[in-house]
Design a protein around this motif. Sequence first.
Motif, PDB file in Angstrom:
ATOM      1  N   GLN A  93       0.840  -1.211   0.000  1.00 50.94           N
ATOM      2  CA  GLN A  93       0.000   0.000   0.000  1.00 50.94           C
ATOM      3  C   GLN A  93       0.869   1.253   0.000  1.00 50.94           C
ATOM      4  O   GLN A  93       0.565   2.222  -0.712  1.00 50.94           O
ATOM      5  N   ASN A  94       1.944   1.236   0.793  1.00 50.92           N
ATOM      6  CA  ASN A  94       2.847   2.391   0.826  1.00 50.92           C
ATOM      7  C   ASN A  94       3.493   2.628  -0.532  1.00 50.92           C
ATOM      8  O   ASN A  94       3.600   3.774  -0.977  1.00 50.92           O
ATOM      9  N   VAL A  95       3.920   1.556  -1.178  1.00 47.18           N
ATOM     10  CA  VAL A  95       4.549   1.690  -2.499  1.00 47.18           C
ATOM     11  C   VAL A  95       3.541   2.265  -3.496  1.00 47.18           C
ATOM     12  O   VAL A  95       3.864   3.179  -4.262  1.00 47.18           O
ATOM     13  N   ARG A  96       2.307   1.743  -3.469  1.00 46.72           N
ATOM     14  CA  ARG A  96       1.293   2.260  -4.397  1.00 46.72           C
ATOM     15  C   ARG A  96       0.998   3.733  -4.131  1.00 46.72           C
ATOM     16  O   ARG A  96       0.840   4.516  -5.072  1.00 46.72           O
ATOM     17  N   SER A  97       0.937   4.112  -2.854  1.00 46.40           N
ATOM     18  CA  SER A  97       0.697   5.520  -2.511  1.00 46.40           C
ATOM     19  C   SER A  97       1.829   6.400  -3.030  1.00 46.40           C
ATOM     20  O   SER A  97       1.583   7.478  -3.595  1.00 46.40           O
ATOM     21  N   LEU A 102       4.103  10.199  -6.980  1.00 46.52           N
ATOM     22  CA  LEU A 102       5.071  10.513  -8.039  1.00 46.52           C
ATOM     23  C   LEU A 102       4.373  10.810  -9.359  1.00 46.52           C
ATOM     24  O   LEU A 102       4.757  11.737 -10.082  1.00 46.52           O
ATOM     25  N   ASP A 103       3.339  10.030  -9.682  1.00 50.05           N
ATOM     26  CA  ASP A 103       2.587  10.271 -10.920  1.00 50.05           C
ATOM     27  C   ASP A 103       1.946  11.656 -10.898  1.00 50.05           C
ATOM     28  O   ASP A 103       1.979  12.386 -11.897  1.00 50.05           O
ATOM     29  N   ARG A 104       1.357  12.021  -9.730  1.00 55.73           N
ATOM     30  CA  ARG A 104       0.739  13.347  -9.605  1.00 55.73           C
ATOM     31  C   ARG A 104       1.773  14.444  -9.776  1.00 55.73           C
ATOM     32  O   ARG A 104       1.526  15.444 -10.451  1.00 55.73           O
ATOM     33  N   ARG A 105       2.929  14.263  -9.138  1.00 56.31           N
ATOM     34  CA  ARG A 105       3.980  15.281  -9.252  1.00 56.31           C
ATOM     35  C   ARG A 105       4.464  15.407 -10.686  1.00 56.31           C
ATOM     36  O   ARG A 105       4.717  16.514 -11.172  1.00 56.31           O
ATOM     37  N   ALA A 111       2.194  19.805 -16.497  1.00 52.93           N
ATOM     38  CA  ALA A 111       1.234  20.902 -16.673  1.00 52.93           C
ATOM     39  C   ALA A 111       1.927  22.251 -16.527  1.00 52.93           C
ATOM     40  O   ALA A 111       1.662  23.188 -17.301  1.00 52.93           O
ATOM     41  N   VAL A 112       2.825  22.365 -15.570  1.00 50.96           N
ATOM     42  CA  VAL A 112       3.564  23.620 -15.374  1.00 50.96           C
ATOM     43  C   VAL A 112       4.414  23.923 -16.602  1.00 50.96           C
ATOM     44  O   VAL A 112       4.454  25.065 -17.089  1.00 50.96           O
TER      45      VAL A 112
END
Length: 129
Positions: A93-97, A102-105, A111-112
């Motif tokens: 679960q920690n790895v997936r989080s 990382l994907d969001r960043r 986007a920036v």
Amino acid sequence: QHRRDLCRIALVELNQRDNTLRLEQDTIRIESATASTELRSLESHRTLDVNASVARRRHLGDLARDLRDLEHRRLELSDRIAEQGERLMHSDQNVRSLEKLLDRRESDATAVRSRKEARELDETCRVAK
């Protein structure tokens, strides 16, 4: 990921140990069945060999004790397997989080960059007019 991999390896090792203990139990059960058959055979003769009968009974008692010991060890091991499974689940679960973060960043950074490129293109178009 490294922690998750270590949890997986530990879980595999615990399961292998449990399988080894189970195989030992099966071997002892077979040996016990054979000894029981031999004891019945000894006791069915008209002349009873007391020493052989006592030796077989003692052996059966030893096998029963060994089976109880193995069952106890497997029970303790099953608790450890369950705990390790929980640790693996939490690590996963920690790895997936972290992967989602990382994907969001990365998508935020993309986007920036896109907005910056658009502003630069706008700026270039304004200067060119």
